[in-house]
Design an enzyme around this catalytic site. Structure first.
Site, PDB file in Angstrom:
ATOM      1  CE  LYS A 143      -3.628  -2.081   2.919  1.00  2.47           C
ATOM      2  NZ  LYS A 143      -4.827  -1.885   2.072  1.00  2.47           N
ATOM      3  NE  ARG A 186     -10.933 -10.029  -1.767  1.00  3.04           N
ATOM      4  CZ  ARG A 186     -11.212  -9.064  -2.625  1.00  3.04           C
ATOM      5  NH1 ARG A 186     -11.533  -9.346  -3.875  1.00  3.04           N
ATOM      6  NH2 ARG A 186     -11.187  -7.804  -2.259  1.00  3.04           N
TER       7      ARG A 186
HETATM    8 MN    MN Z   1      -5.541  -5.589   2.078  1.00  2.48          MN
END
Ligand code: MN
Ligand code: ZN
Length: 496
Positions: A274, A348
């Protein structure tokens, strides 16, 4: 917590100094309980000067007249008291709590039209939720605390004609407040302090309430074939954990209800790293697991008549030499294979194995998972609603209603075959992202491939679990979103 309220209920109270808080609605002449403090004349004059009309959550602060049995009187407006919802009562409690400063006792007179026992208990719950603040790591303590940082305690007497019934209901309010506060604490803790092992130890603490807690290690998960969850964890030096919590408050033959939480204790994004700005917020990427743990606390502490399972997948998503790569293909516990397109779509991958495990082992009547799953849900709904996805109309409707009742609001988004196609992979059974468009929906479609026919709902709480809007009952970065919502769902629909 910087202030600790010791709340009791009484039909009447003998005032002897301190603070009196009176609720007043727009229609009645004088605040309930005013006679005992005898501030009638002063009140009328002060109200006129301050143009106080008792509109909801407005307040009027009065220094008590000579000879009055209290030092200060604060009148809090309720608006039209007869129309107050349960959540309005929580907000009033929070508003009152914020007014209690620099005193060690307070009497609160809440008898306005419609103030039943439940209203008094909700009011008290609002006070407890408002009192929370996370200052564990501040060495300079504020005025409300002594020099050791011990919260100053304030004795609060809530004066109501329904005192006996209110006290009974308050036991549940305290259980719920403690559950919300546990969830907030977990989210607020820094990531160097709260890793998967430390989080699991906190969950283990629920054993004192009668919750059965099992903790699976990496080896046990390997044996179960949880390749998706383990793939996320492999880039971190901290080992993953899967925690299973069971509260058996229902009849033995009752099928359990199950809650599953994403617990990424810190999410760097992995190799698909990120950007730096705001990455510190990713300590909150375990908000789903925090909510499940807080909920299990609340259900056990109030001895809910339900069999409930809580399962949380705890991992850290880091980029090191052993981290998983974009392009890797992992095999989930279900046997289905997943091509990892983006290592930042890791939640997920954790949930799919936790969902499969829960369904396979417990055959629950439904599964609800909570996850700070996608940034896309913030684009769609902001901080005001969590995203709701479900394969079951009844469950979706019950959740929506619980959201309205608790003001932990949900907004349902679609699922469908054509969205599902977006995660088909060239090389494996599926890929872990469907691209930018419909990002929250394709994440939900991914989870749906692991729930089979079981009624299921996915709550995307990326916008509501942390950094949410501060209000009368929450001043904390970690909000504890989901605990009150799911407690309400269980209470209204699933207790025997
Ligand atoms: Mn993530
Ligand atoms: Zn994440």
């Amino acid at each position: 917590m910087s202030v600790k309220f010791e709340i009791s209920f009484a039909k009447s109270v003998r005032l002897n100094g301190g603070l009196a808080i009176l609720l007043k609605d727009t229609d009645s002449e004088l605040p309930a309980g005013a006679e005992s403090a005898d501030p009638a004349n002063v009140f009328a004059k002060a109200a006129r000067i301050a143009r106080f009309t008792a509109k909801g959550l407005s307040s009027l602060d009065i220094v008590a007249p000579e000879g009055a049995p209290v030092d200060r009187i604060i009148v809090i407006g309720t608006g039209k008291a007869k129309e107050l919802s349960a959540h309005d009562w929580l907000k009033l409690g929070g508003g009152a709590a914020a007014k209690i400063r620099n005193v060690d006792k307070a009497a609160i007179f809440i008898d306005v039209p419609g103030a039943e026992a439940k209203a008094a208990a909700d009011f008290a719950l609002g006070m407890l939720l408002r009192a929370y603040s996370f200052d564990t790591y501040k060495t300079k303590k504020n005025d409300d605390e002594d020099k050791n940082g011990t919260p100053k305690s304030v004795k609060v007497t809530i004066v109501t004609s329904n005192a006996v019934a209110a006290k009974k209901l308050f036991a549940a309010s305290e259980a719920i407040a403690d559950g919300v506060i546990l969830a907030r604490d977990l989210v607020n803790e820094p990531p160097n302090v709260l890793g998967p092992v430390e989080f699991a130890a906190k969950a283990k603490g629920l054993e004192k309430l009668g919750v059965e807690v099992e903790i699976l290690t990496e080896r046990e998960m390997r044996r179960l074939g949880m390749g998706a969850l383990l793939g996320v964890a492999q880039g971190s030096v901290r080992p993953p954990r899967l925690v299973i919590m069971q509260w058996k408050g229902g009849k033995p033959k009752d099928k359990p209800v199950a809650f599953i939480g994403k617990g990424v204790v810190f999410d760097t994004g992995g190799i698909s790293i990120k950007p730096a700005a705001g990455m510190e917020d990713m300590k909150g990427d375990m908000g789903g697991a925090a909510a499940v743990t807080g909920l299990m606390h609340a259900l056990a502490a109030r001895e809910a008549k339900v069999n409930a399972i809580g399962v949380i997948g705890l991992v850290e998503n880091m980029p090191d030499g052993n981290a998983q790569r974009p392009g890797d293909i992992v095999t989930s516990m279900s046997g289905q294979t997943i091509e990892v397109i983006n290592t930042d779509a890791e939640g997920r991958l954790v949930l799919c194995d936790a969902l499969w495990y829960t369904n396979d082992r417990f055959k629950p009547q439904f599964m609800i998972n909570l996850a700070t799953l996608t940034g896309a849900i913030l684009v769609a709904l902001g901080n005001l609603h969590a995203g709701l996805f479900s394969n079951d109309e009844k469950l979706a409707n019950e959740l929506t209603a619980a959201g309205l009742a608790t003001n932990e609001r949900l907004w349902r988004l679609p699922l469908g075959k054509d969205y599902d196609k977006m995660i088909d992979s060239k090389f494996a059974d599926m890929k872990n992202t469907g691209g930018r468009h419909a990002g929250s929906i394709t994440a939900a479609q991914f989870l749906k491939r692991f729930v089979q026919e079981t009624p299921w709902a996915h709550l995307d709480i990326a916008g509501t679990a942390m950094g949410s809007i501060q209000d009368e009952i929450n001043q904390s970065w970690g909000s504890g979103f989901g605990v009150r919502l799911l407690d309400e769902l269980v209470r209204q629909n699933y207790e025997s």
